[in-house]
Design an enzyme around this catalytic site. Sequence first.
Site, PDB file in Angstrom:
ATOM      1  N   HIS A  55      -3.251   7.091   2.103  1.00 43.76           N
ATOM      2  CA  HIS A  55      -3.691   5.784   1.616  1.00 43.76           C
ATOM      3  C   HIS A  55      -5.067   5.513   2.230  1.00 43.76           C
ATOM      4  O   HIS A  55      -5.249   5.628   3.450  1.00 43.76           O
ATOM      5  CB  HIS A  55      -2.670   4.720   2.030  1.00 43.76           C
ATOM      6  CG  HIS A  55      -3.193   3.326   1.913  1.00 43.76           C
ATOM      7  ND1 HIS A  55      -3.825   2.876   0.782  1.00 43.76           N
ATOM      8  CD2 HIS A  55      -3.189   2.290   2.789  1.00 43.76           C
ATOM      9  CE1 HIS A  55      -4.191   1.629   0.972  1.00 43.76           C
ATOM     10  NE2 HIS A  55      -3.822   1.247   2.180  1.00 43.76           N
ATOM     11  N   CYS A  82       0.817  -1.223   0.000  1.00 41.41           N
ATOM     12  CA  CYS A  82       0.000   0.000   0.000  1.00 41.41           C
ATOM     13  C   CYS A  82       0.850   1.273   0.000  1.00 41.41           C
ATOM     14  O   CYS A  82       0.324   2.375  -0.156  1.00 41.41           O
ATOM     15  CB  CYS A  82      -0.948   0.001   1.184  1.00 41.41           C
ATOM     16  SG  CYS A  82      -2.038  -1.414   1.187  1.00 41.41           S
ATOM     17  N   ASN A 100     -10.276  -0.264   0.439  1.00 48.31           N
ATOM     18  CA  ASN A 100      -8.821  -0.153   0.395  1.00 48.31           C
ATOM     19  C   ASN A 100      -8.323  -0.767  -0.915  1.00 48.31           C
ATOM     20  O   ASN A 100      -8.351  -1.989  -1.079  1.00 48.31           O
ATOM     21  CB  ASN A 100      -8.245  -0.889   1.612  1.00 48.31           C
ATOM     22  CG  ASN A 100      -6.729  -0.889   1.648  1.00 48.31           C
ATOM     23  OD1 ASN A 100      -6.069  -0.625   0.641  1.00 48.31           O
ATOM     24  ND2 ASN A 100      -6.168  -1.206   2.801  1.00 48.31           N
TER      25      ASN A 100
HETATM   26  O1  UT7 Z   1      -3.687  -1.204   3.584  1.00 50.48           O
HETATM   27  C1  UT7 Z   1      -3.060  -1.893   4.599  1.00 50.48           C
HETATM   28  C2  UT7 Z   1      -3.350  -1.304   5.857  1.00 50.48           C
HETATM   29  N1  UT7 Z   1      -4.410  -1.994   6.562  1.00 50.48           N
HETATM   30  C3  UT7 Z   1      -5.087  -1.304   7.445  1.00 50.48           C
HETATM   31  O2  UT7 Z   1      -4.907  -0.119   7.551  1.00 50.48           O
HETATM   32  C4  UT7 Z   1      -6.066  -1.999   8.374  1.00 50.48           C
HETATM   33  C5  UT7 Z   1      -5.967  -1.400   9.752  1.00 50.48           C
HETATM   34  N2  UT7 Z   1      -6.909  -1.978  10.670  1.00 50.48           N
HETATM   35  C6  UT7 Z   1      -8.224  -1.658  10.650  1.00 50.48           C
HETATM   36  O3  UT7 Z   1      -8.658  -0.900   9.819  1.00 50.48           O
HETATM   37  C7  UT7 Z   1      -9.104  -2.219  11.728  1.00 50.48           C
HETATM   38  O4  UT7 Z   1      -8.320  -2.886  12.679  1.00 50.48           O
HETATM   39  C8  UT7 Z   1     -10.183  -3.209  11.199  1.00 50.48           C
HETATM   40  C9  UT7 Z   1     -11.245  -2.446  10.414  1.00 50.48           C
HETATM   41  C10 UT7 Z   1      -9.545  -4.270  10.318  1.00 50.48           C
HETATM   42  C11 UT7 Z   1     -10.892  -3.881  12.368  1.00 50.48           C
HETATM   43  O5  UT7 Z   1     -11.450  -2.909  13.242  1.00 50.48           O
HETATM   44  P1  UT7 Z   1     -11.219  -3.013  14.820  1.00 50.48           P
HETATM   45  O6  UT7 Z   1     -11.999  -1.925  15.429  1.00 50.48           O
HETATM   46  O7  UT7 Z   1      -9.741  -3.067  15.073  1.00 50.48           O
HETATM   47  O8  UT7 Z   1     -11.922  -4.388  15.156  1.00 50.48           O
HETATM   48  P2  UT7 Z   1     -11.290  -5.668  15.888  1.00 50.48           P
HETATM   49  O9  UT7 Z   1     -10.397  -6.411  14.964  1.00 50.48           O
HETATM   50  O10 UT7 Z   1     -10.796  -5.275  17.230  1.00 50.48           O
HETATM   51  O11 UT7 Z   1     -12.595  -6.532  16.107  1.00 50.48           O
HETATM   52  C12 UT7 Z   1     -13.624  -6.135  17.058  1.00 50.48           C
HETATM   53  C13 UT7 Z   1     -14.694  -7.196  17.065  1.00 50.48           C
HETATM   54  C14 UT7 Z   1     -14.149  -8.609  17.225  1.00 50.48           C
HETATM   55  O12 UT7 Z   1     -15.080  -9.328  18.007  1.00 50.48           O
HETATM   56  P3  UT7 Z   1     -14.759  -9.644  19.549  1.00 50.48           P
HETATM   57  O13 UT7 Z   1     -13.492 -10.428  19.541  1.00 50.48           O
HETATM   58  O14 UT7 Z   1     -14.612  -8.291  20.197  1.00 50.48           O
HETATM   59  O15 UT7 Z   1     -15.960 -10.412  19.968  1.00 50.48           O
HETATM   60  C15 UT7 Z   1     -14.144  -9.170  15.822  1.00 50.48           C
HETATM   61  O16 UT7 Z   1     -14.282 -10.574  15.797  1.00 50.48           O
HETATM   62  O17 UT7 Z   1     -15.370  -7.197  15.784  1.00 50.48           O
HETATM   63  C16 UT7 Z   1     -15.352  -8.505  15.218  1.00 50.48           C
HETATM   64  N3  UT7 Z   1     -15.288  -8.379  13.783  1.00 50.48           N
HETATM   65  C17 UT7 Z   1     -16.371  -8.214  13.013  1.00 50.48           C
HETATM   66  N4  UT7 Z   1     -17.685  -8.144  13.301  1.00 50.48           N
HETATM   67  C18 UT7 Z   1     -18.549  -7.954  12.301  1.00 50.48           C
HETATM   68  C19 UT7 Z   1     -14.190  -8.361  12.969  1.00 50.48           C
HETATM   69  N5  UT7 Z   1     -14.555  -8.195  11.697  1.00 50.48           N
HETATM   70  C20 UT7 Z   1     -15.900  -8.098  11.694  1.00 50.48           C
HETATM   71  C21 UT7 Z   1     -16.852  -7.905  10.691  1.00 50.48           C
HETATM   72  N6  UT7 Z   1     -18.155  -7.831  11.021  1.00 50.48           N
HETATM   73  N7  UT7 Z   1     -16.516  -7.767   9.376  1.00 50.48           N
END
Ligand code: UT7
Length: 329
Positions: free
Chosen positions: A254, A113, A284
């Site tokens: 990005h 990216c 993305n």
């Molecule tokens: O281009 C490369 C760069 N990449 C990035 O910049 C990505 C950077 N990271 C992010 O944008 C975020 O971390 C994400 C959008 C990927 C995830 O958001 P988050 O607020 O960090 O969520 P999380 O991973 O902490 O997940 C929170 C909860 C979890 O459930 P529990 O364990 O709290 O029960 C996940 O299992 O949300 C759950 N979860 C979802 N729920 C519904 C994860 N993905 C999903 C989903 N739908 N798609």
Amino acid sequence: MLKGIAITGSGSAVPATTLDNQLLTQLVETSDEWITTRTGISQRRISLPTESLSILATTAGKQAIAAAGITAADIDLILLATSTPDDLFGSACRIQAELGATKAVAFDLTAACSGFVFGLVTAAQYIRTGVYQNVLLIGGDILSRWVDWQDRRTCILFGDGAGAVVLQSNESDRLLGFSLKSDGTQNHYLNLPYHGSAQELSPGINVTKGTYHPITMNGKEVYRFAVQKVPEVIDKALFQANITIDQIDWLILHQANQRILNAVAERLNIPEHKVISNVANYGNTSAASIPLALNEAVQQGKIKPHDIIATSGFGAGLTWGAAIFQWGR
Ligand code: UT7
């Protein structure tokens, strides 16, 4: 000899097929509400099997060349920033042929990216040293090919597209400052790894046969990294450019996640109206996201000649970087 550089034209292309959040709820356990509030993404474009990275990149490249007011025959160098070439040997030469850029040397550059920002700085070096005058830089990716459509943590994020710019030698140097970084100790946070198993050719001599496996990401760690490192690297590039934050007209990051865009802008004290965002519509798109957002803003008449733009890419590697430049000659 002219030793400055100017970015004189832009273009972009996305596949016609839209995949919205509602459709994703049929594939994985998620909701439009979760995706929108956590990422700001509403929909993304997806390439059909009949489409290819070379086609998207060529379309974007053609537009950028026309916008710069030159022809493909004028291009000295084509840089294709991508992690998803149609051919592992590279796709830049296919694009060179499609464009009819007969005198151009063409090669791929891989920095995930961050590819567009790394490519911008690479292109500038060739022009500043007087080696080349006209460079076509394309950032493009088809990550839909490499997403695990059963993994809700990643499949909701990515989309496909390509964006391009033409860089030309110029009396004034419009690339005001830059800073590029890598940290391989954090490589395991974001991967698209090759996996193979041993195949015996003859006793004691094995080769590996396999393929690349879908994207794996530790979203929390990548998020943390981005929000910390991106403001730092923009600050470094600004220092090198000898300009202050309030002189910036536009911030083009990005397009990974709206929350990252907001957090970085807030840390840098850049007001919302200067932040360019189209992540809601495309998700993305990896190396394509910055030139795609840049081209849209140029087309919309937001970005005007000599506006000062701060841009930053970040992602797998881990890699990150920033460039400060003025639009146009
Ligand atoms: O281009 C490369 C760069 N990449 C990035 O910049 C990505 C950077 N990271 C992010 O944008 C975020 O971390 C994400 C959008 C990927 C995830 O958001 P988050 O607020 O960090 O969520 P999380 O991973 O902490 O997940 C929170 C909860 C979890 O459930 P529990 O364990 O709290 O029960 C996940 O299992 O949300 C759950 N979860 C979802 N729920 C519904 C994860 N993905 C999903 C989903 N739908 N798609």
